[in-house]
Design a protein around this motif. Structure first.
Motif, PDB file in Angstrom:
ATOM      1  N   ALA A 120       0.848  -1.193   0.000  1.00  0.00           N
ATOM      2  CA  ALA A 120       0.000   0.000   0.000  1.00  0.00           C
ATOM      3  C   ALA A 120       0.882   1.240   0.000  1.00  0.00           C
ATOM      4  CB  ALA A 120      -0.931  -0.004   1.211  1.00  0.00           C
ATOM      5  N   HIS A 121       0.258   2.390  -0.229  1.00  0.00           N
ATOM      6  CA  HIS A 121       1.018   3.625  -0.396  1.00  0.00           C
ATOM      7  C   HIS A 121       0.301   4.764   0.329  1.00  0.00           C
ATOM      8  CE1 HIS A 121       2.785   1.365  -3.790  1.00  0.00           C
ATOM      9  NE2 HIS A 121       1.534   1.014  -4.013  1.00  0.00           N
ATOM     10  N   ARG A 122       1.068   5.555   1.082  1.00  0.00           N
ATOM     11  CA  ARG A 122       0.544   6.754   1.746  1.00  0.00           C
ATOM     12  C   ARG A 122       1.294   7.963   1.205  1.00  0.00           C
ATOM     13  NH1 ARG A 122       1.882   9.748   6.567  1.00  0.00           N
ATOM     14  NH2 ARG A 122       3.532   8.255   7.082  1.00  0.00           N
ATOM     15  N   VAL A 123       0.559   8.862   0.549  1.00  0.00           N
ATOM     16  CA  VAL A 123       1.161  10.032  -0.074  1.00  0.00           C
ATOM     17  C   VAL A 123       0.804  11.266   0.766  1.00  0.00           C
ATOM     18  CG1 VAL A 123       1.446  11.326  -2.207  1.00  0.00           C
ATOM     19  CG2 VAL A 123       0.786   8.904  -2.299  1.00  0.00           C
ATOM     20  N   VAL A 124       1.834  11.977   1.213  1.00  0.00           N
ATOM     21  CA  VAL A 124       1.637  13.126   2.093  1.00  0.00           C
ATOM     22  C   VAL A 124       1.952  14.419   1.345  1.00  0.00           C
ATOM     23  CG1 VAL A 124       2.181  14.153   4.326  1.00  0.00           C
ATOM     24  CG2 VAL A 124       2.418  11.675   4.001  1.00  0.00           C
ATOM     25  N   LEU A 125       0.971  15.300   1.300  1.00  0.00           N
ATOM     26  CA  LEU A 125       1.155  16.600   0.661  1.00  0.00           C
ATOM     27  C   LEU A 125       2.004  17.520   1.527  1.00  0.00           C
ATOM     28  CD1 LEU A 125      -2.508  16.946  -0.516  1.00  0.00           C
ATOM     29  CD2 LEU A 125      -0.559  17.318  -2.049  1.00  0.00           C
ATOM     30  N   GLY A 126       2.758  18.390   0.866  1.00  0.00           N
ATOM     31  CA  GLY A 126       3.538  19.388   1.582  1.00  0.00           C
ATOM     32  C   GLY A 126       2.741  20.667   1.783  1.00  0.00           C
ATOM     33  N   ALA A 127       3.156  21.461   2.762  1.00  0.00           N
ATOM     34  CA  ALA A 127       2.547  22.776   2.986  1.00  0.00           C
ATOM     35  C   ALA A 127       3.131  23.773   1.989  1.00  0.00           C
ATOM     36  CB  ALA A 127       2.809  23.240   4.415  1.00  0.00           C
ATOM     37  N   TRP A 128       2.357  24.794   1.706  1.00  0.00           N
ATOM     38  CA  TRP A 128       2.792  25.834   0.780  1.00  0.00           C
ATOM     39  C   TRP A 128       3.537  26.926   1.552  1.00  0.00           C
ATOM     40  CZ3 TRP A 128      -0.105  27.023  -4.278  1.00  0.00           C
ATOM     41  CH2 TRP A 128      -0.582  25.842  -4.855  1.00  0.00           C
ATOM     42  N   HIS A 129       4.776  26.658   1.906  1.00  0.00           N
ATOM     43  CA  HIS A 129       5.585  27.661   2.602  1.00  0.00           C
ATOM     44  C   HIS A 129       6.352  28.513   1.581  1.00  0.00           C
ATOM     45  CE1 HIS A 129       4.529  26.105   6.448  1.00  0.00           C
ATOM     46  NE2 HIS A 129       5.187  24.973   6.317  1.00  0.00           N
ATOM     47  N   ASN A 130       7.333  27.915   0.950  1.00  0.00           N
ATOM     48  CA  ASN A 130       8.162  28.613  -0.025  1.00  0.00           C
ATOM     49  C   ASN A 130       7.940  28.123  -1.452  1.00  0.00           C
ATOM     50  OD1 ASN A 130       9.595  30.079   2.079  1.00  0.00           O
ATOM     51  ND2 ASN A 130      10.585  28.119   2.545  1.00  0.00           N
ATOM     52  N   GLU A 131       7.128  27.079  -1.589  1.00  0.00           N
ATOM     53  CA  GLU A 131       6.804  26.533  -2.898  1.00  0.00           C
ATOM     54  C   GLU A 131       5.480  25.792  -2.805  1.00  0.00           C
ATOM     55  OE1 GLU A 131       9.858  23.784  -3.982  1.00  0.00           O
ATOM     56  OE2 GLU A 131       9.562  22.511  -2.231  1.00  0.00           O
ATOM     57  N   GLY A 132       4.900  25.495  -3.947  1.00  0.00           N
ATOM     58  CA  GLY A 132       3.654  24.764  -3.959  1.00  0.00           C
ATOM     59  C   GLY A 132       3.871  23.265  -3.886  1.00  0.00           C
ATOM     60  N   SER A 133       2.833  22.538  -3.506  1.00  0.00           N
ATOM     61  CA  SER A 133       2.897  21.081  -3.409  1.00  0.00           C
ATOM     62  C   SER A 133       1.578  20.513  -3.891  1.00  0.00           C
ATOM     63  CB  SER A 133       3.153  20.652  -1.963  1.00  0.00           C
ATOM     64  OG  SER A 133       3.130  19.237  -1.833  1.00  0.00           O
TER      65      SER A 133
END
Length: 240
Positions: free
Chosen positions: A211-224
């Motif tokens: 299985a796979h867990r994909v975690v989004l990043g926060a938009w601090h200095n770049e988009g995700s």
């Protein structure tokens, strides 16, 4: 052909670069998507749909323009903007989704959520979450004058920042067993979430299979964003 996911933009008037980056994203990458899913914490704080903050109205108009172009937009509440309601959803054209939602995307069943409920080791936060999600408390809060709600929200953000500064990084991350349990509950091999601000793709075992867990990043200095297409699932960082 692709479906896009974003989370944790924490939009606020004090961060115009992030707002500009989001507007560019809506007018560029998102325009060619099959759909856009926002997995919580679009805003840094939300004290009610009646807040006259110009930023909120501008973002509603920008999202509505995307929806009117033919790209549906869906929203799952985060821990910062869990009070976004039907009025803002109507103004923005977004469809509000439950905390846990399973999508069928190009032959994959994908569970999406904000991710805060996976942090089961942070018992203090979960107790606070349960309290502020109590319907009568929300009704009482939303009935208060805006200036009082603003004061309460500012105090709560300061308290949260102080509390998090003393917590270990492990406590504020997801609990591995909680991840497996929610994936097996929904019988999925893919999970996409935000909240932890730790972008990555994790491999695990759920339902007796990889299985796979994909975690989004926060938009601090770049988009995700996460891009799901017939070809695969990509976690993409990009400049504003």
């Amino acid at each position: 052909m692709a479906t896009l996911f974003i989370a944790d933009l924490h939009l606020q008037t004090e961060e115009p670069a992030i707002t500009a980056g989001f507007l560019h994203f809506l007018q560029a990458e998102a325009l060619s998507a099959d759909a856009l899913y926002i997995l919580g914490d679009l805003f840094e704080a939300w004290i009610g749909d009646d807040d006259p903050n110009p930023l909120h109205r501008d973002m509603a108009a920008a999202i509505k323009a995307l929806v009117d172009s033919g790209v549906p937009c869906y929203f799952i509440h985060g821990n910062r903007d869990f009070l976004i309601g039907k009025r803002f959803a109507r103004e923005s054209g977004m469809t509000l989704l439950p905390d846990e939602n399973v999508l069928e995307l190009y032959g994959r069943n994908v569970l999406i959520m904000h991710g805060d409920t996976l942090c089961t080791d942070d018992t203090g936060y979960l107790a606070f979450r349960a309290k502020v999600h109590t319907p009568w408390i929300q009704t009482l809060f939303l009935a208060l004058p805006l200036f009082i709600r603003n004061r309460i929200a500012a105090k709560m953000r300061a308290g949260s920042k102080a509390a998090n500064s003393s917590k270990s990084m492990t406590i504020m991350d997801v609990n591995p067993q909680a991840v497996v349990e929610v994936m097996e509950k929904h019988r999925v091999q893919w999970l996409i979430h935000g909240h932890t601000h730790r972008p990555d793709v994790h491999q695990l075992t759920a339902n007796g299979e990889p299985a796979h867990r994909v975690v989004l990043g926060a938009w601090h200095n770049e988009g995700s964003m996460v891009k799901v297409s017939p070809e695969g699932v990509e976690l993409i960082q990009f400049p504003f």
